[in-house]
Motif scaffolding. Structure first.
Motif, PDB file in Angstrom:
ATOM      1  N   ASN A  58      40.460  52.694  47.573  1.00 57.23           N
ATOM      2  CA  ASN A  58      39.607  52.415  46.404  1.00 57.23           C
ATOM      3  C   ASN A  58      40.262  51.331  45.560  1.00 57.23           C
ATOM      4  N   GLY A  59      39.565  50.916  44.506  1.00 54.44           N
ATOM      5  CA  GLY A  59      40.057  49.828  43.670  1.00 54.44           C
ATOM      6  C   GLY A  59      41.278  50.206  42.838  1.00 54.44           C
ATOM      7  N   LEU A  63      45.177  48.329  42.965  1.00 53.45           N
ATOM      8  CA  LEU A  63      46.004  47.855  41.850  1.00 53.45           C
ATOM      9  C   LEU A  63      47.326  48.629  41.768  1.00 53.45           C
ATOM     10  N   THR A  88      39.497  46.498  28.962  1.00 52.65           N
ATOM     11  CA  THR A  88      39.170  46.642  30.382  1.00 52.65           C
ATOM     12  C   THR A  88      38.700  48.055  30.703  1.00 52.65           C
ATOM     13  N   TYR A  89      38.142  48.224  31.901  1.00 47.73           N
ATOM     14  CA  TYR A  89      37.880  49.567  32.405  1.00 47.73           C
ATOM     15  C   TYR A  89      39.235  50.247  32.594  1.00 47.73           C
ATOM     16  N   ALA A  91      40.780  51.924  34.672  1.00 41.82           N
ATOM     17  CA  ALA A  91      41.531  51.886  35.935  1.00 41.82           C
ATOM     18  C   ALA A  91      42.652  50.842  35.908  1.00 41.82           C
ATOM     19  N   SER A  92      42.405  49.687  35.271  1.00 39.59           N
ATOM     20  CA  SER A  92      43.445  48.645  35.218  1.00 39.59           C
ATOM     21  C   SER A  92      44.697  49.199  34.528  1.00 39.59           C
ATOM     22  N   VAL A 134      41.616  40.535  34.215  1.00 39.07           N
ATOM     23  CA  VAL A 134      40.455  41.299  34.691  1.00 39.07           C
ATOM     24  C   VAL A 134      39.228  40.413  34.512  1.00 39.07           C
ATOM     25  N   ASP A 160      42.624  41.856  38.610  1.00 35.81           N
ATOM     26  CA  ASP A 160      41.735  42.993  38.840  1.00 35.81           C
ATOM     27  C   ASP A 160      40.381  42.359  39.143  1.00 35.81           C
ATOM     28  N   ALA A 162      37.784  43.746  40.650  1.00 34.79           N
ATOM     29  CA  ALA A 162      36.800  44.783  40.995  1.00 34.79           C
ATOM     30  C   ALA A 162      35.372  44.337  40.702  1.00 34.79           C
ATOM     31  N   GLN A 163      35.196  43.437  39.711  1.00 34.55           N
ATOM     32  CA  GLN A 163      33.841  43.121  39.257  1.00 34.55           C
ATOM     33  C   GLN A 163      33.405  41.695  39.595  1.00 34.55           C
ATOM     34  N   SER A 184      37.561  46.453  44.292  1.00 37.76           N
ATOM     35  CA  SER A 184      36.903  47.750  44.451  1.00 37.76           C
ATOM     36  C   SER A 184      35.581  47.533  45.167  1.00 37.76           C
ATOM     37  N   TYR A 186      33.510  50.235  45.300  1.00 39.54           N
ATOM     38  CA  TYR A 186      32.734  51.354  44.767  1.00 39.54           C
ATOM     39  C   TYR A 186      31.252  50.994  44.957  1.00 39.54           C
ATOM     40  N   ALA A 197      36.035  52.669  48.464  1.00 41.14           N
ATOM     41  CA  ALA A 197      36.734  51.693  49.305  1.00 41.14           C
ATOM     42  C   ALA A 197      37.335  50.621  48.402  1.00 41.14           C
ATOM     43  N   TYR A 314      32.074  49.579  27.989  1.00 33.77           N
ATOM     44  CA  TYR A 314      32.265  51.016  28.155  1.00 33.77           C
ATOM     45  C   TYR A 314      32.225  51.636  26.767  1.00 33.77           C
TER      46      TYR A 314
HETATM   47  C1  LIG Z   1      35.610  49.779  39.411  1.00 31.04           C
HETATM   48  C2  LIG Z   1      36.813  49.216  38.755  1.00 31.04           C
HETATM   49  C3  LIG Z   1      38.107  49.602  39.114  1.00 31.04           C
HETATM   50  C4  LIG Z   1      38.407  50.763  40.000  1.00 31.04           C
HETATM   51  O1  LIG Z   1      37.811  50.763  41.231  1.00 31.04           O
HETATM   52  P1  LIG Z   1      37.548  52.142  42.016  1.00 31.04           P
HETATM   53  O2  LIG Z   1      37.167  51.682  43.372  1.00 31.04           O
HETATM   54  O3  LIG Z   1      36.470  52.865  41.305  1.00 31.04           O
HETATM   55  O4  LIG Z   1      38.838  52.905  42.006  1.00 31.04           O
HETATM   56  C5  LIG Z   1      39.178  48.938  38.553  1.00 31.04           C
HETATM   57  N1  LIG Z   1      38.993  47.976  37.630  1.00 31.04           N
HETATM   58  C6  LIG Z   1      37.778  47.593  37.229  1.00 31.04           C
HETATM   59  C7  LIG Z   1      37.642  46.507  36.213  1.00 31.04           C
HETATM   60  C8  LIG Z   1      36.644  48.209  37.762  1.00 31.04           C
HETATM   61  O5  LIG Z   1      35.430  47.832  37.340  1.00 31.04           O
END
Ligand SMILES: *Cc1c(COP(=O)(O)O)cnc(C)c1O
Length: 370
Positions: A58-59, A63, A88-89, A91-92, A134, A160, A162-163, A184, A186, A197, A314
Motif C-alpha cells: 500500500n501507499g 513511504l 497532508t493526508y 499517512a505521510s 506531497v 509522496d 499517492a495523488q 498508492s 488505493y 496496493a 480533509y
Molecule cells: C492515499 C494516500 C496515502 C496512503 O496510501 P494507502 O495506499 O492508502 O496506504 C499516502 N499519502 C497520501 C497523500 C495519500 O493520498
C-alpha cells in the motif's frame, strides 16, 4: 445522485481486459512475487522513467519502507527530522513517526495547498535529513531551488506521489523528481487497484535493493534475513489489474483535466474560491477538485439536496489529531483554515457531460448568506 467517485464505472470501463487478466492470474496458480508483479514494476518504472519500481502492499508502506531503508543504509537515524507539509493526508506523517523520525510540519501555500517551498529553509536544523513533498490533490510541487536546498543541506527529497501519478514538472514525471517516491494504488486514486496496493520508484539501486528485501521479511534470499523486515508485498492479482489500467492513466488524467477546465470556466460564484491551473512547468492531474468557502457545511448540505455528493479532504489536520496530541499546541493558521473550508467536488474519468453540467449549475445556484 451524482456520486463523488463511481469506482464501479471506472473499473467497468476496462471490464474485458481486467476480467481476462484476473482469470489468467487465478488459473496460473502463482499469487505472489511472480510475473505479474515483475511486469507491472517494469512498466511502471518505464512510465515514470525511473530505474527501479518496487511493488508493495500500500501507499503508507511505500513511504515507510523508503525511510526505513534510509535508516538501514545509515543515511538517517532515529530522532532525525523530516520536513513535511502540515496539511497532508496523515499517512505521510505516519510514515515518518513510525520509523522513529520526527515530522517537522511546514505550512502550505494557501493558493496551491502544497507545501510553501519558501518556508522550508527556516525549518532546517542539524538533524534534518529529508523533505517529504506531497503533490496534494494531484498538483505537482517542485522547484530548482528546492533541489539546490536539498543539495546544500544533504537532504533526501522523498515524494509522496499517492495523488499525482502521471503529472509532470518540466517534462519529468512525479515519482522521478526526488530521491525516492511512494505511490498508492488505493481504489480511489487516479490509478486504483481492486484493493490495497502501492509502489516505490527510485533511481538509487542500493535503496531499491534494501526496500525489496525489507518488504520481504528483510530477505533477498529465501530463509536468509539481513534486516528485521516486514511483509509488504504487492499481490499478483492487483499487479495484473494495475498493469491493464496503467495503459489508460494518461487518457483518464486528460479527462480529469478537461472536467477541471470546464469547472473553472463555468463555475461563477463569488462565494467560492476555486483551485488554479498551475503555470508551466508544473502540472495538475486533478485527483481532487477542491473548492473553498467559510460556509462549507451550508454548501455541502445544499449540494447534497441537489443530488451532488461531495467529500472533505480533509476535515482534521494531522497536528489536531488525537494520535498526535503532542503537536496540539502548534499553530498552523493556513492549514487550519484549509481544513475548515475545503470541499471536494466530483471529478473522475467516467463522469457524463450531464453530470458535469449538473455539478456546475448546482454550485452556481449556491447563495452566500448575508
Ligand atoms: C492515499 C494516500 C496515502 C496512503 O496510501 P494507502 O495506499 O492508502 O496506504 C499516502 N499519502 C497520501 C497523500 C495519500 O493520498
Amino acid at each position: 445522485m451524482i456520486k463523488f467517485l463511481d469506482l464501479q464505472k471506472i473499473n467497468l470501463a476496462h471490464q474485458q481486459e481486467i476480467e481476462a487478466k484476473l482469470l489468467q492470474t487465478f488459473r496460473s496458480g502463482w499469487y505472489l512475487l511472480g510475473n505479474e508483479v515483475k511486469t507491472f514494476e517494469e512498466h511502471l518504472a518505464s512510465y515514470i522513467s525511473a530505474k527501479h519500481a518496487i511493488g508493495v502492499a500500500n501507499g503508507l508502506d511505500a513511504l515507510r519502507l523508503i525511510l526505513r531503508a534510509y535508516i538501514e543504509m545509515g543515511v538517517m537515524r532515529e530522532g532525525d527530522e523530516i520536513i513535511v507539509p502540515a496539511n497532508t493526508y496523515i499517512a505521510s506523517v505516519l510514515a515518518i513517526s513510525d520509523n522513529g523520525l520526527v515530522p517537522v510540519l511546514v505550512e502550505p501555500d494557501i493558493s496551491t495547498y502544497n507545501i510553501d517551498l519558501a518556508k522550508i529553509e527556516e525549518k532546517i536544523t542539524s538533524r534534518t535529513k529529508g523533505v517529504m513533498i506531497v503533490h496534494l490533490y494531484g498538483r505537482v510541487v517542485f522547484s530548482e531551488d528546492l533541489n539546490a536546498l536539498a543539495q546544500k543541506h544533504q537532504l533526501k527529497i522523498i515524494e509522496d506521489n499517492a495523488q499525482a501519478i502521471g503529472a509532470e514538472w518540466n517534462g519529468v514525471k512525479t515519482g522521478n523528481l526526488g530521491d525516492a517516491a511512494g505511490f498508492s494504488f488505493y481504489p480511489g486514486k487516479n490509478l486504483g487497484a481492486l484493493g490495497d496496493a502501492g509502489a516505490v520508484t527510485t533511481n538509487d539501486g542500493e535503496l531499491a535493493k534494501t526496500i525489496r528485501a525489507l518488504a520481504n521479511y528483510g530477505s533477498n534470499q529465501k530463509y536468509v534475513n539481513i534486516y528485521k523486515g516486514l511483509n509488504s508485498r504487492l499481490d499478483e492479482i492487483q499487479a495484473a489489474v494495475l498493469d491493464v489500467k496503467l495503459n489508460y492513466i494518461d487518457e483518464e488524467n486528460n479527462k480529469r483535466k478537461a472536467i477541471a477546465e470546464k469547472y473553472l470556466a463555468e463555475i461563477k460564484n463569488p462565494a467560492l474560491i476555486l483551485p488554479e491551473i498551475p503555470a508551466d512547468p508544473a502540472e495538475h492531474v486533478w485527483h481532487l477538485f477542491v473548492i473553498r468557502t467559510p460556509e462549507r457545511e451550508k454548501l455541502q448540505n445544499f449540494l447534497t439536496e441537489k443530488g451532488v455528493q461531495t467529500l472533505i479532504h480533509y476535515p482534521i489536520p494531522p497536528h489536531k489529531q488525537e494520535a498526535y496530541k503532542e503537536m496540539d499546541e502548534m499553530n498552523f493558521p493556513f492549514t487550519e483554515k484549509i481544513h475548515q473550508e475545503v470541499l471536494s467536488l466530483p471529478i473522475s474519468p467516467v463522469m457524463s457531460e450531464d453530470d458535469i453540467d449538473t455539478v456546475i449549475q448546482s454550485v452556481n445556484f449556491f447563495l452566500q448568506s448575508k
